[in-house]
Design a protein around this motif. Structure first.
Motif, PDB file in Angstrom:
ATOM      1  N   LYS A   1       0.648  -1.368   0.205  1.00 13.14           N
ATOM      2  CA  LYS A   1       0.179   0.143   0.080  1.00 13.14           C
ATOM      3  C   LYS A   1       1.228   1.573   0.238  1.00 13.14           C
ATOM      4  N   LYS A   2       0.694   2.533  -1.014  1.00 13.69           N
ATOM      5  CA  LYS A   2       1.565   3.376  -1.591  1.00 13.69           C
ATOM      6  C   LYS A   2       0.643   4.461  -0.928  1.00 13.69           C
ATOM      7  N   ASP A   3       1.470   5.232   0.515  1.00 11.00           N
ATOM      8  CA  ASP A   3       1.165   6.113   1.271  1.00 11.00           C
ATOM      9  C   ASP A   3       0.010   6.370   1.729  1.00 11.00           C
ATOM     10  N   HIS A   4       0.187   5.286   2.661  1.00 13.39           N
ATOM     11  CA  HIS A   4      -0.785   4.146   3.063  1.00 13.39           C
ATOM     12  C   HIS A   4      -0.366   4.950   4.707  1.00 13.39           C
ATOM     13  N   TYR A   5       1.028   5.145   5.151  1.00 16.68           N
ATOM     14  CA  TYR A   5       1.493   5.174   5.940  1.00 16.68           C
ATOM     15  C   TYR A   5       1.391   6.856   7.061  1.00 16.68           C
ATOM     16  N   MET A   6       1.288   7.047   8.041  1.00 13.27           N
ATOM     17  CA  MET A   6       2.492   8.192   8.136  1.00 13.27           C
ATOM     18  C   MET A   6       3.253   7.968   9.305  1.00 13.27           C
ATOM     19  N   ALA A   7       3.980   8.993   9.910  1.00  5.75           N
ATOM     20  CA  ALA A   7       4.772   9.632  10.559  1.00  5.75           C
ATOM     21  C   ALA A   7       4.986  10.563  11.339  1.00  5.75           C
ATOM     22  N   ARG A   8       5.135  10.392  13.131  1.00  6.11           N
ATOM     23  CA  ARG A   8       5.527  11.926  13.289  1.00  6.11           C
ATOM     24  C   ARG A   8       5.840  11.607  14.626  1.00  6.11           C
ATOM     25  N   SER A   9       7.402  13.108  14.979  1.00  3.88           N
ATOM     26  CA  SER A   9       7.954  12.787  15.767  1.00  3.88           C
ATOM     27  C   SER A   9       8.078  13.410  16.962  1.00  3.88           C
ATOM     28  N   MET A  10       8.042  13.490  18.534  1.00  5.31           N
ATOM     29  CA  MET A  10       8.136  14.565  18.788  1.00  5.31           C
ATOM     30  C   MET A  10       8.254  15.764  19.085  1.00  5.31           C
TER      31      MET A  10
END
Length: 397
Positions: free
Chosen positions: A248-257
């Motif tokens: 799955k393309k562009d299906h996941y996001m990440a955010r740092s503190m």
């Protein structure tokens, strides 16, 4: 007339009209107080929250599903196994665990409490080493998780609520129709700026939690990078692995503190500037008041100016005298404003549980503003006084 004599004359003029000078200062005092209080609280609060974020894990990051994508979603978009594989293959990741938060009713012999329950794996506790400490017993291990054992680790205060003075280790708590054995208790350092109601926490193995669900899922992955420089590579590696595995393309996001901290700093910085500008308007109003009073002073002292000029005072002497008088009024008002602003900021910080704060930048800016206002708004009255014709001034009644 030298500078010292001009200064002395200006002070005598202010002292001779104490009430008028005090009222003139009032606008400056209010303006400086507002600016100092706002900027000090803004900078100090920002610094305090940054320190809290640092303590709670500046290297932390979260990986979650992008719900805005048009790709189909399923319960296995994130799995416990994903976290286990990422922990092994990514050199940038120190720990990464599945994380399912929720609230449940938990019942003990003494009481029933609403609990913030986190379902995760054994690696979650080492991630919290700076803020969470075991007080009794142990945290669940990988075996507890893989065998789906019905065990729970309670916050120490929750254990006291549910069991009173009885040692909770080895005791059972009810969670709906399920019974869990308490294997440990912990103490947790709370986030200083959490203004919510009193709450209690608990941890259970995620595979046991999933065994109670009709459709098991993982809400997000929570990770810690090995250092600050590895945060971005860790997030990229996590997203790339998940995208490749689940096709799955562009299906996941990440955010740092760190991103959250930067976003917070941007918002608070903007708000501080806005409030400072609003407070600064009162400084302009105070400056207009200074100019009005100085114009009145020039009118009242027209005859005095004529006498000085007749005795040899130059235009520059009269100009400097009235400018000094204006600047002194503004600087005294600025000093009082700085002290009252710091006092108000300290009082608010005390009740808001903030550390002591002092913004030297705002103090320097306040004094610079006071001097600038004294010169700018005092220049016209001083120039008017300096341009008076001595003969006309001596005739003035």
């Amino acid at each position: 007339m030298n500078f010292f004599e001009s200064f002395q004359t200006a002070v005598e003029g202010i002292w001779a009209n104490k009430m008028r000078s005090s009222l003139t200062m009032l606008g400056i005092i209010i303006g400086i107080t507002s600016v100092i209080a706002v900027t000090t609280l803004g900078e100090g609060g920002q610094r305090a929250i940054n320190e809290e974020m640092e303590k709670f894990g500046r290297n932390n990051f979260n990986v979650f599903i992008n719900w805005d994508t048009k790709e189909e979603h399923s319960n296995d978009d994130l799995t416990v196994e994903d976290a286990e594989v990422l922990a092994k293959i990514s050199p940038a990741i120190e720990y990464i665990v599945p994380y399912n938060p929720g609230t449940v009713e938990m019942k003990g012999p003494k009481k029933e409490e609403r609990v913030n329950l986190v379902a995760t794996t054994a690696d979650y506790f080492p991630m919290l080493k700076t803020t969470t400490k075991l007080s009794k017993g142990r945290f669940f291990n990988h075996t507890d998780d893989k065998e789906q054992r019905a065990v729970v680790v309670l916050e120490e205060a929750l254990g006291t609520k549910l069991f009173g003075q009885v040692n909770p280790i080895g005791q059972r708590v009810r969670m709906g129709n399920n019974s869990l054995v308490v294997i440990g208790t912990y103490t947790e350092e709370k986030f200083k700026f959490d203004m919510g109601a009193e709450s209690y926490g608990a941890f259970v193995p995620i595979r046991y939690s999933q065994s109670l669900q009709e459709e098991p899922y993982v809400q997000m992955l929570m990770g810690t990078a090995v250092d600050k420089a590895s945060i971005e590579p860790a997030m990229q590696q996590a997203k790339q692995y998940l995208s490749r595995k689940h096709q799955k393309k562009d299906h996941y996001m990440a955010r740092s503190m760190q991103e959250s901290v930067n976003q917070f700093n941007q918002v608070t910085g903007t708000l501080t500037i806005i409030f400072s500008v609003i407070a600064g308007i009162s400084l302009v109003v105070g400056g207009v008041g200074v100019m009005n009073i100085m114009l009145v002073s020039v009118t009242e002292r027209t005859r005095e100016i004529g006498i000085r000029k007749a005795l040899g005072a130059r235009r520059s002497d009269i100009l400097i005298q009235f400018l000094i008088e204006s600047v002194i009024v503004c600087l005294i008002g600025g000093l009082i404003g700085v002290l009252s602003g710091l006092g108000i900021a300290s009082l608010i910080a005390y009740f808001a549980n903030l550390p002591p704060m002092l913004s030297w930048n705002s103090v320097i800016i306040a004094f610079a503003f006071s001097s600038a206002i004294g010169i700018f708004f005092g220049l016209y009255p001083a120039n008017k006084a300096a341009k008076l014709d001595p003969i006309e001034a001596l005739r003035y009644e």
